[in-house]
Design an enzyme around this catalytic site. Structure first.
Site, PDB file in Angstrom:
ATOM      1  N   CYS A 149       0.080   1.670  -5.743  1.00 33.68           N
ATOM      2  CA  CYS A 149      -0.942   2.485  -6.423  1.00 33.68           C
ATOM      3  C   CYS A 149      -0.463   3.925  -6.588  1.00 33.68           C
ATOM      4  CB  CYS A 149      -2.242   2.464  -5.627  1.00 33.68           C
ATOM      5  SG  CYS A 149      -2.979   0.830  -5.474  1.00 33.68           S
ATOM      6  N   ARG A 177      -0.566   2.314 -11.541  1.00 36.82           N
ATOM      7  CA  ARG A 177       0.444   1.643 -10.742  1.00 36.82           C
ATOM      8  C   ARG A 177       1.797   2.344 -10.930  1.00 36.82           C
ATOM      9  NH1 ARG A 177      -3.583   0.135  -9.121  1.00 36.82           N
ATOM     10  NH2 ARG A 177      -4.350  -2.013  -8.821  1.00 36.82           N
ATOM     11  N   HIS A 179       0.838  -1.203   0.000  1.00 31.37           N
ATOM     12  CA  HIS A 179       0.000   0.000   0.000  1.00 31.37           C
ATOM     13  C   HIS A 179       0.878   1.261   0.000  1.00 31.37           C
ATOM     14  CE1 HIS A 179      -4.031  -1.493   0.148  1.00 31.37           C
ATOM     15  NE2 HIS A 179      -3.822  -2.246   1.230  1.00 31.37           N
TER      16      HIS A 179
END
Length: 441
Positions: free
Chosen positions: A409, A418, A340
């Site tokens: 991300c 991405r 993340h």
């Protein structure tokens, strides 16, 4: 004693023949005819410098002379026969008690020629007494009770209303007391309106008027609907605020706790020798990644499942199905992981700040694998799986080797695209030889 004023010569010979006053003995007679106001006694034995009584025996009449006739004419009209011989001198009283006084603008001087000249104050018309003062002689002649009875009694002041009375004395001078007296008729701040005026009697309404008043008091449907919509919006706003707080703050705290416990567990297993090299189950931690420049220490678990791996603050290894990639210990291949960038521990929050040559270390049970950052791809589609192939497309590598791929991300707080970072292995150090230089410094 007031000195006489020289008069003109009366005789035909003039002043040189019979003296300054004409006839012989005229001066003595004129002096004896003048009474001294300081020695003239009042009736009853009282002596006053401003009062003369007819009880004092008059001086023997002097021979008539031109001086006496002139003096009498100057004195003005004589009192009638038998009238009390009075003389009231307020200016003399003031002079005797307080000394000589300078005449002011309100004083009117008498005739300077007269020996009885006096200065009397002229009072305004509104301050003058409407009635003449009682006879002073009567005050001394009559008993005290009768004199007091003759003085008119002052009327009793009208009682002030009870509301205007102030129970507490007003401090200060006359100006403060006057202001306080003016404000007594006003309503005080602490006084209730009910005490000032009685409420008017309520007029009874008819049945029709009462129904109309009841309908007017009720809220209309539009008001009720607007209130309901406002309450819904307020509730949604509070819920969204709580959700944002949960995502940006609480998830990081919770993920850091879980990731920290997993890291400690992995290190304890390595220290105890409980785990053997082999295939790892999905969600099971098997390595630790160090990024010294970003101060990142995060466990690496098998798989990229969101709930079991990524949302728990760990880094996920692509090791399942078509996305299966090599392990660090393999002689060739691309060790690809995901993490993340925002929330849930956000281990890859700042990987876009890495520069070529920055070290990235993967720690396993047996060795330390050091990679150097080589290339970055700022943005690509989430469906572009070519970036994790054995020879990643766009990395600049042209032949097989031992590579590292980091995916996350982008932009921040979204998952539209991405961000890719590639690295190449430059060192493999067994744990028995100690930590590599990138971790020691």
């Amino acid at each position: 004693m007031t000195a006489g004023r020289p008069g003109p010569a009366a005789g035909p010979e003039g002043p040189d023949a019979h003296g300054a006053y004409g006839t012989d003995g005229a001066f003595v007679a004129a002096v004896d005819g003048l009474a001294d106001p300081l020695n003239d006694p009042l009736p009853g034995g009282h002596t006053s410098p401003w009062f003369r009584s007819d009880t004092v025996p008059a001086a023997e009449p002097a021979a008539p002379s031109s001086y006496v006739d002139g003096y009498a004419a100057h004195q003005g009209p004589q009192q009638p026969q038998g009238a009390p011989n009075e003389w009231y001198d307020p200016a003399g009283y003031q002079r005797d008690w307080y000394g000589p006084q300078e005449p002011s603008a309100g004083m009117v001087a008498a005739d300077p020629v007269s020996p009885m000249a006096q200065v009397s104050p002229v009072a305004p018309a509104e301050e003058r007494a409407p009635a003449p003062a009682p006879d002073i002689q009567d005050f001394h002649a009559e008993p005290r009770t009768e004199v007091l009875a003759r003085i008119p009694a002052e009327p009793d002041p009208e009682p002030e209303p009870e509301a205007a009375l102030d129970p507490a004395p007003v401090p200060g001078g006359r100006a403060e007391r006057r202001r306080a007296a003016k404000g007594r008729g006003r309503r005080r701040p602490g006084t209730a309106p009910e005490q000032q005026a009685a409420p008017a009697a309520a007029v009874p309404m008819s049945r029709v008027e009462a129904r109309r008043a009841a309908r007017a008091a009720k809220d209309s449907p539009a008001v009720i609907a607007s209130r309901a919509v406002g309450e819904v919006f307020i509730s949604l706003g509070v819920l969204m605020l709580l959700f944002v707080t949960y995502q940006l703050w609480w998830t990081n705290i919770r993920a850091d706790q879980i990731a920290g416990k997993e890291t400690n567990r992995i290190q304890d297993e390595w220290a105890n020798g409980d785990r053997k090299p082999g295939v790892f189950a999905p969600g099971e931690g098997f390595a630790i990644m160090h990024i010294p420049k970003l101060d990142v220490v995060a466990p690496i678990a098998e798989g990229i499942d969101k709930e079991k791996v990524l949302d728990r603050g760990m880094i996920g290894h692509y090791g399942e199905g078509k996305l299966k990639t090599a392990m660090p210990s393999d002689k060739q291949g691309n060790f690809s992981v995901a993490g993340h960038r925002n929330t849930h521990g956000e281990p890859f929050r700042y990987i876009n700040k890495l520069k070529p040559g920055d070290p990235i270390v993967v720690e396993t049970r047996d060795a330390y694998y050091t990679y150097e950052m080589a290339q970055i791809l700022p943005q690509t589609s989430p469906s572009n799986i070519s970036v994790i192939e054995p020879i990643p497309v766009g990395s600049g590598f042209t032949k097989p080797g031992r590579y590292l791929t980091l995916t996350t991300c982008t932009p921040e707080f979204t998952s539209t695209y991405r961000l890719i970072v590639w690295g190449k292995m430059v060192d493999e150090r067994p744990r028995s030889e100690g930590k590599p230089d990138a971790l020691v410094g």
